[in-house]
Design an enzyme around this catalytic site. Structure first.
Site, PDB file in Angstrom:
ATOM      1  N   GLU A  48      36.179 -31.848  26.970  1.00  0.00           N
ATOM      2  CA  GLU A  48      35.309 -32.258  28.072  1.00  0.00           C
ATOM      3  C   GLU A  48      34.937 -31.005  28.874  1.00  0.00           C
ATOM      4  O   GLU A  48      35.781 -30.420  29.539  1.00  0.00           O
ATOM      5  CB  GLU A  48      36.032 -33.289  28.940  1.00  0.00           C
ATOM      6  CG  GLU A  48      35.267 -33.751  30.148  1.00  0.00           C
ATOM      7  CD  GLU A  48      33.833 -34.142  29.866  1.00  0.00           C
ATOM      8  OE1 GLU A  48      32.920 -33.531  30.471  1.00  0.00           O
ATOM      9  OE2 GLU A  48      33.608 -35.031  29.029  1.00  0.00           O
ATOM     10  N   CYS A  79      31.073 -27.614  20.418  1.00  0.00           N
ATOM     11  CA  CYS A  79      30.774 -28.785  21.247  1.00  0.00           C
ATOM     12  C   CYS A  79      30.859 -28.428  22.733  1.00  0.00           C
ATOM     13  O   CYS A  79      29.964 -27.803  23.265  1.00  0.00           O
ATOM     14  CB  CYS A  79      31.686 -29.955  20.863  1.00  0.00           C
ATOM     15  SG  CYS A  79      31.075 -31.556  21.427  1.00  0.00           S
ATOM     16  N   HIS A 169      31.719 -30.219  15.123  1.00  0.00           N
ATOM     17  CA  HIS A 169      33.132 -29.831  15.042  1.00  0.00           C
ATOM     18  C   HIS A 169      33.493 -29.421  13.613  1.00  0.00           C
ATOM     19  O   HIS A 169      33.957 -30.244  12.830  1.00  0.00           O
ATOM     20  CB  HIS A 169      34.026 -31.007  15.447  1.00  0.00           C
ATOM     21  CG  HIS A 169      33.960 -31.356  16.891  1.00  0.00           C
ATOM     22  ND1 HIS A 169      34.853 -30.866  17.817  1.00  0.00           N
ATOM     23  CD2 HIS A 169      33.115 -32.164  17.570  1.00  0.00           C
ATOM     24  CE1 HIS A 169      34.555 -31.347  19.008  1.00  0.00           C
ATOM     25  NE2 HIS A 169      33.513 -32.143  18.890  1.00  0.00           N
ATOM     26  N   GLU A 171      36.012 -27.891  12.692  1.00  0.00           N
ATOM     27  CA  GLU A 171      37.464 -27.995  12.553  1.00  0.00           C
ATOM     28  C   GLU A 171      37.925 -29.396  12.161  1.00  0.00           C
ATOM     29  O   GLU A 171      39.100 -29.596  11.843  1.00  0.00           O
ATOM     30  CB  GLU A 171      38.158 -27.545  13.859  1.00  0.00           C
ATOM     31  CG  GLU A 171      38.115 -28.522  15.006  1.00  0.00           C
ATOM     32  CD  GLU A 171      36.809 -28.580  15.786  1.00  0.00           C
ATOM     33  OE1 GLU A 171      36.758 -29.300  16.798  1.00  0.00           O
ATOM     34  OE2 GLU A 171      35.820 -27.920  15.381  1.00  0.00           O
TER      35      GLU A 171
END
Length: 193
Positions: A48, A79, A169, A171
């Site tokens: 966030e 992100c 993402h 990952e």
């Protein structure tokens, strides 16, 4: 090579696992004293962005990290990390590090239900899997920034010198190519190419 991963919240463990598969050591940046460790690059994971920005200031991590990025240390933002690196956010007046020449839109694909998976071309790599979770996208790049990938007409990855940012993402998939791409940037920067 040693990569510092910002571990305040978000998907930092997943990044650690990807670099571990590549045989690259990592450590978690959680407090101010961690900044003084020896490392060659920084990863700012998804999470966030507003919470991360707040914690960066509260824990006195913001200024030393920004200084390192400004001095050329390689950084990879995914992100939320992409949002923190952007110089402009079209739907928010607050910027964080503001080091990359790009304008981004936060939560561009909507809330959690707007999350999705696709495969698309990434310049210099080829077709790769991309997982988007409450993702931003890059509305435009300018100056020294270069778009590296697009999905549905929107830029989802960019590079500017030693800075790499993805709206997705990497990952969260088994494909190591984006992490290898970043490792190559780090090797060139540190003279280990």
């Amino acid at each position: 090579m040693n990569i510092g991963i910002l571990a305040l919240q978000g998907a930092f463990i997943e990044h650690e696992k990807m670099f571990d598969k590549l045989g690259i050591s990592t450590f978690e940046i959680r407090k101010k004293s961690d900044i003084e460790c020896e490392y060659d690059a920084i990863v700012i994971p998804g999470g966030e962005s507003t919470v991360m920005s707040k914690l960066l200031n509260e824990l006195e991590l913001y200024t030393p990290l920004k200084t390192r990025i400004d001095q050329g240390m390689p950084v990879f933002g995914t992100c939320a990390g992409l949002i923190l690196l952007a110089k402009e956010i079209s739907n928010d007046d607050t910027v964080c590090f503001a080091t990359m020449d790009m304008k981004v839109r936060r939560n561009a694909y909507g809330r959690q239900l707007g999350s999705f998976y696709t495969e698309a071309e990434f310049k210099g790599i080829g077709k790769i899997p991309m997982t988007f979770i409450r993702a931003p996208y890059i509305e435009s790049v300018y100056g020294d920034a270069e778009a590296l990938a697009e999905v549905d007409g929107h830029i989802v990855a960019a590079r500017q010198g030693n800075m790499l940012a993805t709206a997705f993402h990497p990952e969260l998939n088994d494909d190591l190519s984006v992490h290898k791409y970043f490792a190559d940037i780090v090797r060139k920067y540190s003279g280990r190419a």
